[in-house]
Write a protein that holds these residues in place. Structure first.
Motif, PDB file in Angstrom:
ATOM      1  N   GLY A 168     -20.315 -26.463  81.398  1.00  0.00           N
ATOM      2  CA  GLY A 168     -20.002 -25.255  80.639  1.00  0.00           C
ATOM      3  C   GLY A 168     -20.557 -25.229  79.221  1.00  0.00           C
ATOM      4  N   GLN A 169     -21.337 -26.246  78.857  1.00  0.00           N
ATOM      5  CA  GLN A 169     -21.877 -26.294  77.488  1.00  0.00           C
ATOM      6  C   GLN A 169     -23.297 -25.715  77.458  1.00  0.00           C
ATOM      7  N   PRO A 170     -23.729 -25.247  76.289  1.00  0.00           N
ATOM      8  CA  PRO A 170     -25.103 -24.726  76.189  1.00  0.00           C
ATOM      9  C   PRO A 170     -26.114 -25.861  76.373  1.00  0.00           C
TER      10      PRO A 170
ATOM     11  N   SER B  24     -27.685 -30.469  73.799  1.00  0.00           N
ATOM     12  CA  SER B  24     -26.476 -29.671  73.915  1.00  0.00           C
ATOM     13  C   SER B  24     -25.664 -29.757  72.619  1.00  0.00           C
ATOM     14  N   TYR B  25     -24.711 -28.862  72.506  1.00  0.00           N
ATOM     15  CA  TYR B  25     -23.922 -28.764  71.279  1.00  0.00           C
ATOM     16  C   TYR B  25     -22.457 -28.536  71.631  1.00  0.00           C
ATOM     17  N   VAL B  26     -21.593 -29.350  71.041  1.00  0.00           N
ATOM     18  CA  VAL B  26     -20.152 -29.204  71.255  1.00  0.00           C
ATOM     19  C   VAL B  26     -19.506 -28.837  69.914  1.00  0.00           C
ATOM     20  N   ASN B  27     -18.684 -27.795  69.932  1.00  0.00           N
ATOM     21  CA  ASN B  27     -18.029 -27.348  68.698  1.00  0.00           C
ATOM     22  C   ASN B  27     -16.968 -28.334  68.218  1.00  0.00           C
ATOM     23  N   VAL B  28     -17.029 -28.655  66.931  1.00  0.00           N
ATOM     24  CA  VAL B  28     -15.991 -29.455  66.291  1.00  0.00           C
ATOM     25  C   VAL B  28     -15.292 -28.542  65.283  1.00  0.00           C
TER      26      VAL B  28
ATOM     27  N   ALA C 271     -19.392 -18.147  69.162  1.00  0.00           N
ATOM     28  CA  ALA C 271     -20.535 -18.799  69.807  1.00  0.00           C
ATOM     29  C   ALA C 271     -20.316 -18.900  71.322  1.00  0.00           C
ATOM     30  N   GLU C 272     -19.074 -19.182  71.725  1.00  0.00           N
ATOM     31  CA  GLU C 272     -18.774 -19.256  73.167  1.00  0.00           C
ATOM     32  C   GLU C 272     -18.918 -17.878  73.818  1.00  0.00           C
ATOM     33  N   SER C 273     -18.556 -16.829  73.072  1.00  0.00           N
ATOM     34  CA  SER C 273     -18.700 -15.468  73.595  1.00  0.00           C
ATOM     35  C   SER C 273     -20.173 -15.131  73.809  1.00  0.00           C
TER      36      SER C 273
ATOM     37  N   ALA D 284     -10.222 -20.867  75.572  1.00  0.00           N
ATOM     38  CA  ALA D 284     -10.156 -21.939  76.577  1.00  0.00           C
ATOM     39  C   ALA D 284     -11.400 -22.826  76.501  1.00  0.00           C
ATOM     40  N   GLN D 285     -12.567 -22.200  76.236  1.00  0.00           N
ATOM     41  CA  GLN D 285     -13.803 -22.989  76.109  1.00  0.00           C
ATOM     42  C   GLN D 285     -13.798 -23.824  74.825  1.00  0.00           C
ATOM     43  N   VAL D 286     -13.234 -23.228  73.767  1.00  0.00           N
ATOM     44  CA  VAL D 286     -13.133 -23.956  72.496  1.00  0.00           C
ATOM     45  C   VAL D 286     -12.205 -25.167  72.673  1.00  0.00           C
TER      46      VAL D 286
ATOM     47  N   ILE E 101     -11.812 -26.868  75.392  1.00  0.00           N
ATOM     48  CA  ILE E 101     -12.553 -27.908  76.114  1.00  0.00           C
ATOM     49  C   ILE E 101     -13.366 -28.738  75.117  1.00  0.00           C
ATOM     50  N   ASP E 102     -14.000 -28.050  74.158  1.00  0.00           N
ATOM     51  CA  ASP E 102     -14.776 -28.751  73.127  1.00  0.00           C
ATOM     52  C   ASP E 102     -13.868 -29.654  72.297  1.00  0.00           C
ATOM     53  N   LYS E 103     -12.702 -29.136  71.987  1.00  0.00           N
ATOM     54  CA  LYS E 103     -11.736 -29.905  71.192  1.00  0.00           C
ATOM     55  C   LYS E 103     -11.345 -31.195  71.923  1.00  0.00           C
TER      56      LYS E 103
HETATM   57 CA    CA Z   1     -18.634 -25.419  74.020  1.00  0.00          CA
END
Ligand code: CA
Length: 225
Positions: free
Chosen positions: A46-48, A94-98, A112-114, A175-177, A179-181
């Motif tokens: 599910g990540q970019p 890839s990039y994961v939001n912190v 960004a997830e939108s 919900a996607q945010v 997952i990153d968390k």
């Molecule tokens: Ca993400």
């Protein structure tokens, strides 16, 4: 067999068993030393993803749109990485939001997830455009707002402004945010950016030589597989 011969045999057998146990212990501790590199691969469902899906090496940035070092990394290191490795298909990114900078980090991540949901093809351009909006000075002052995110997304016609506003106002991609968390907590990320290459965390994300070294050694290992 007399008594003393039997005693002798027992002692020799015992020594042999002890020796064998010693050798086995030695062997296993040596093995542990060989796998010293701590490797914890990031689950990227599910990540970019930028670059070839099946590239042998994956570089993950744990980043925060509100973080000045992440902006600097995106301007100094990322373009080299893309030119040297992503373009050739050797590496994907890839990039994961912190979320280390409070509400603004979270709002940017929701936006960004939108964008990613609406059109993964423009995600990386949006990503870059948003970092570009981060002020060079006073980056602690509020700059990530719903209006700012809509404005940045405006240059991408495939992004529906109403949908983006709904996602931001209703926190619909939370919900996607989350997952990153979970990911940045699982990987004990304590600073941004944190760079992870095939599961290996780079000590200094701005040391491009160190990044190259790990990538090259991973590519070499892949070739020899
Ligand atoms: Ca993400």
């Amino acid at each position: 067999m007399n008594k003393s011969t039997m005693k002798f045999t027992v002692i020799v057998t015992l020594i042999a068993i002890l020796l064998l146990a010693f050798i086995v212990t030695l062997g296993s501790s040596k093995k542990e030393d060989e796998t010293e590199v701590v490797r914890q691969e990031v689950d990227l469902s599910g990540q970019p993803l930028l670059g070839e899906e099946n590239a042998p090496v994956t570089v993950v940035e744990f980043g925060d749109f509100k973080c000045p070092s992440c902006k600097a990394w995106g301007e100094m290191i990322y373009p080299q990485l893309v030119e040297d490795y992503v373009s050739s298909g050797d590496v994907n990114f890839s990039y994961v939001n912190v979320l280390f900078h409070g509400n603004e980090s979270t709002l940017a991540a929701i936006g960004a997830e939108s964008v990613l949901n609406q059109d993964p093809k423009v995600y990386w351009d949006f990503h870059k455009a948003l970092f570009k909006e981060q002020p060079e000075e006073n980056h602690d002052s509020t700059w990530i707002t719903i209006e700012k995110l809509l404005e940045v997304a405006k240059e991408f016609p495939s992004i529906n402004q109403d949908q983006l506003r709904e996602d931001l106002e209703g926190e619909l991609t939370m919900a996607q945010v989350d997952i990153d968390k979970e990911l940045f907590m699982k990987h004990n990320v304590s600073q941004t950016p944190t760079i992870n290459i095939n599961g290996i965390t780079i000590e200094d994300p701005f040391d491009y030589d160190a990044i190259k070294e790990v990538i090259d050694s991973e590519l070499e290992a892949d070739k020899n597989e």
